[in-house]
Design a protein around this motif. Structure first.
Motif, mmCIF file in Angstrom:
data_model
loop_
_atom_site.group_PDB
_atom_site.id
_atom_site.type_symbol
_atom_site.label_atom_id
_atom_site.label_comp_id
_atom_site.label_asym_id
_atom_site.label_seq_id
_atom_site.Cartn_x
_atom_site.Cartn_y
_atom_site.Cartn_z
ATOM 1 N N GLY A 11 0.786 -1.233 0.000
ATOM 2 C CA GLY A 11 0.000 0.000 0.000
ATOM 3 C C GLY A 11 0.813 1.275 0.000
ATOM 4 O O GLY A 11 0.256 2.372 -0.140
ATOM 5 N N THR A 12 2.129 1.176 0.143
ATOM 6 C CA THR A 12 2.965 2.373 0.214
ATOM 7 C C THR A 12 2.923 3.172 -1.081
ATOM 8 O O THR A 12 2.763 4.399 -1.051
ATOM 9 C CB THR A 12 4.420 2.007 0.555
ATOM 10 N N LEU A 13 3.058 2.486 -2.207
ATOM 11 C CA LEU A 13 3.023 3.198 -3.494
ATOM 12 C C LEU A 13 1.659 3.837 -3.734
ATOM 13 O O LEU A 13 1.572 4.972 -4.199
ATOM 14 C CB LEU A 13 3.347 2.247 -4.648
ATOM 15 N N GLU A 14 0.599 3.105 -3.394
ATOM 16 C CA GLU A 14 -0.733 3.678 -3.552
ATOM 17 C C GLU A 14 -0.878 4.940 -2.710
ATOM 18 O O GLU A 14 -1.432 5.940 -3.166
ATOM 19 C CB GLU A 14 -1.810 2.668 -3.155
ATOM 20 N N ALA A 15 -0.371 4.895 -1.486
ATOM 21 C CA ALA A 15 -0.456 6.066 -0.602
ATOM 22 C C ALA A 15 0.344 7.232 -1.173
ATOM 23 O O ALA A 15 -0.102 8.383 -1.113
ATOM 24 C CB ALA A 15 0.039 5.708 0.796
ATOM 25 N N GLU A 16 1.517 6.953 -1.741
ATOM 26 C CA GLU A 16 2.331 8.024 -2.332
ATOM 27 C C GLU A 16 1.615 8.647 -3.526
ATOM 28 O O GLU A 16 1.567 9.879 -3.663
ATOM 29 C CB GLU A 16 3.686 7.475 -2.764
ATOM 30 N N VAL A 17 1.062 7.812 -4.391
ATOM 31 C CA VAL A 17 0.351 8.318 -5.567
ATOM 32 C C VAL A 17 -0.886 9.092 -5.131
ATOM 33 O O VAL A 17 -1.177 10.172 -5.658
ATOM 34 C CB VAL A 17 -0.010 7.163 -6.531
ATOM 35 N N LEU A 18 -1.598 8.574 -4.150
ATOM 36 C CA LEU A 18 -2.772 9.265 -3.630
ATOM 37 C C LEU A 18 -2.388 10.618 -3.043
ATOM 38 O O LEU A 18 -3.108 11.604 -3.209
ATOM 39 C CB LEU A 18 -3.464 8.398 -2.576
ATOM 40 N N GLY A 19 -1.233 10.681 -2.383
ATOM 41 C CA GLY A 19 -0.741 11.952 -1.852
ATOM 42 C C GLY A 19 -0.473 12.960 -2.951
ATOM 43 O O GLY A 19 -0.809 14.146 -2.822
ATOM 44 N N LEU A 28 -4.572 14.931 -12.715
ATOM 45 C CA LEU A 28 -3.255 14.734 -13.317
ATOM 46 C C LEU A 28 -3.237 13.531 -14.249
ATOM 47 O O LEU A 28 -3.929 12.541 -14.012
ATOM 48 C CB LEU A 28 -2.207 14.507 -12.226
ATOM 49 N N THR A 29 -2.410 13.618 -15.282
ATOM 50 C CA THR A 29 -2.166 12.473 -16.155
ATOM 51 C C THR A 29 -1.171 11.545 -15.461
ATOM 52 O O THR A 29 -0.446 11.972 -14.540
ATOM 53 C CB THR A 29 -1.566 12.913 -17.500
ATOM 54 N N PRO A 30 -1.086 10.291 -15.887
ATOM 55 C CA PRO A 30 -0.078 9.403 -15.311
ATOM 56 C C PRO A 30 1.341 9.962 -15.432
ATOM 57 O O PRO A 30 2.146 9.834 -14.496
ATOM 58 C CB PRO A 30 -0.244 8.118 -16.119
ATOM 59 N N ALA A 31 1.652 10.608 -16.545
ATOM 60 C CA ALA A 31 2.991 11.186 -16.717
ATOM 61 C C ALA A 31 3.255 12.297 -15.701
ATOM 62 O O ALA A 31 4.362 12.421 -15.170
ATOM 63 C CB ALA A 31 3.163 11.718 -18.139
ATOM 64 N N GLU A 32 2.230 13.104 -15.407
ATOM 65 C CA GLU A 32 2.385 14.171 -14.418
ATOM 66 C C GLU A 32 2.568 13.591 -13.015
ATOM 67 O O GLU A 32 3.373 14.089 -12.225
ATOM 68 C CB GLU A 32 1.177 15.108 -14.463
ATOM 69 N N THR A 48 -0.682 1.436 -13.556
ATOM 70 C CA THR A 48 -1.275 0.322 -12.805
ATOM 71 C C THR A 48 -1.789 0.783 -11.449
ATOM 72 O O THR A 48 -2.908 0.440 -11.045
ATOM 73 C CB THR A 48 -0.246 -0.811 -12.621
ATOM 74 N N ILE A 49 -1.000 1.585 -10.743
ATOM 75 C CA ILE A 49 -1.411 2.092 -9.426
ATOM 76 C C ILE A 49 -2.646 2.985 -9.563
ATOM 77 O O ILE A 49 -3.597 2.871 -8.791
ATOM 78 C CB ILE A 49 -0.256 2.846 -8.742
ATOM 79 N N LEU A 50 -2.644 3.871 -10.538
ATOM 80 C CA LEU A 50 -3.789 4.761 -10.760
ATOM 81 C C LEU A 50 -5.049 3.956 -11.107
ATOM 82 O O LEU A 50 -6.135 4.258 -10.622
ATOM 83 C CB LEU A 50 -3.475 5.768 -11.864
ATOM 84 N N ALA A 59 -9.997 7.085 -6.450
ATOM 85 C CA ALA A 59 -9.673 8.120 -7.429
ATOM 86 C C ALA A 59 -10.711 8.099 -8.539
ATOM 87 O O ALA A 59 -11.259 7.053 -8.869
ATOM 88 C CB ALA A 59 -8.268 7.889 -8.010
ATOM 89 N N THR A 60 -10.974 9.274 -9.082
ATOM 90 C CA THR A 60 -11.834 9.367 -10.252
ATOM 91 C C THR A 60 -10.944 9.632 -11.452
ATOM 92 O O THR A 60 -9.787 10.049 -11.297
ATOM 93 C CB THR A 60 -12.860 10.510 -10.115
ATOM 94 N N ARG A 61 -11.480 9.395 -12.628
ATOM 95 C CA ARG A 61 -10.707 9.700 -13.830
ATOM 96 C C ARG A 61 -11.623 10.230 -14.912
ATOM 97 O O ARG A 61 -12.805 9.932 -14.951
ATOM 98 C CB ARG A 61 -9.926 8.478 -14.304
ATOM 99 N N GLU A 62 -11.009 11.057 -15.745
ATOM 100 C CA GLU A 62 -11.739 11.624 -16.878
ATOM 101 C C GLU A 62 -10.882 11.415 -18.116
ATOM 102 O O GLU A 62 -9.646 11.442 -18.057
ATOM 103 C CB GLU A 62 -12.026 13.109 -16.642
#
Length: 121
Positions: A11-19, A28-32, A48-50, A59-62
């Protein structure tokens, strides 16, 4: 001899990405997201994490061209609470699970929980 990097806690990576998503003023885009992370993660890992965060409802996405832009629904505390609720939902004897959980809390955490249940903090 090359030393393997230490494995992250689950869950660490998910938490970092969520942060990163939570601190962004706009989706944000995955690249951002990848550019804002401290680690040198592969683009596919970030996607994958997103995707997992989206599937979990964190997370929501558009649609953005051929990709997506992502926005956090929950912060790290919200994600942890969501995980706890999911575990509880999977248990047939909720009363026993909640009772056991409360008995394993520290005195200060139990006092905080009681205060929160009374509507105070």
């Amino acid at each position: 001899m090359r030393k393997e990097p230490a494995r992250r806690a689950p869950g660490t990576l998910e938490a970092e990405v969520l942060g990163v998503l939570g601190n962004a003023a706009e989706p944000l885009t995955p690249a951002e997201v990848q550019a804002k992370l401290a680690d040198d993660l592969a683009y596919t890992t970030v996607v994958t994490i997103l995707t997992r965060l989206h599937d979990k409802g964190a997370a929501t996405r558009e649609k953005h061209g051929r990709s997506y832009r992502y926005h956090a629904v929950d912060d790290e505390a919200g994600l942890a609470a969501r995980k706890m609720a999911k575990v509880l939902d999977g248990e047939p004897d909720r009363d026993s699970v909640l009772a056991r959980f409360v008995t394993q809390l520290s005195d200060s955490d139990e006092a905080l929980l009681r205060s929160l249940l009374r509507g105070k903090k």
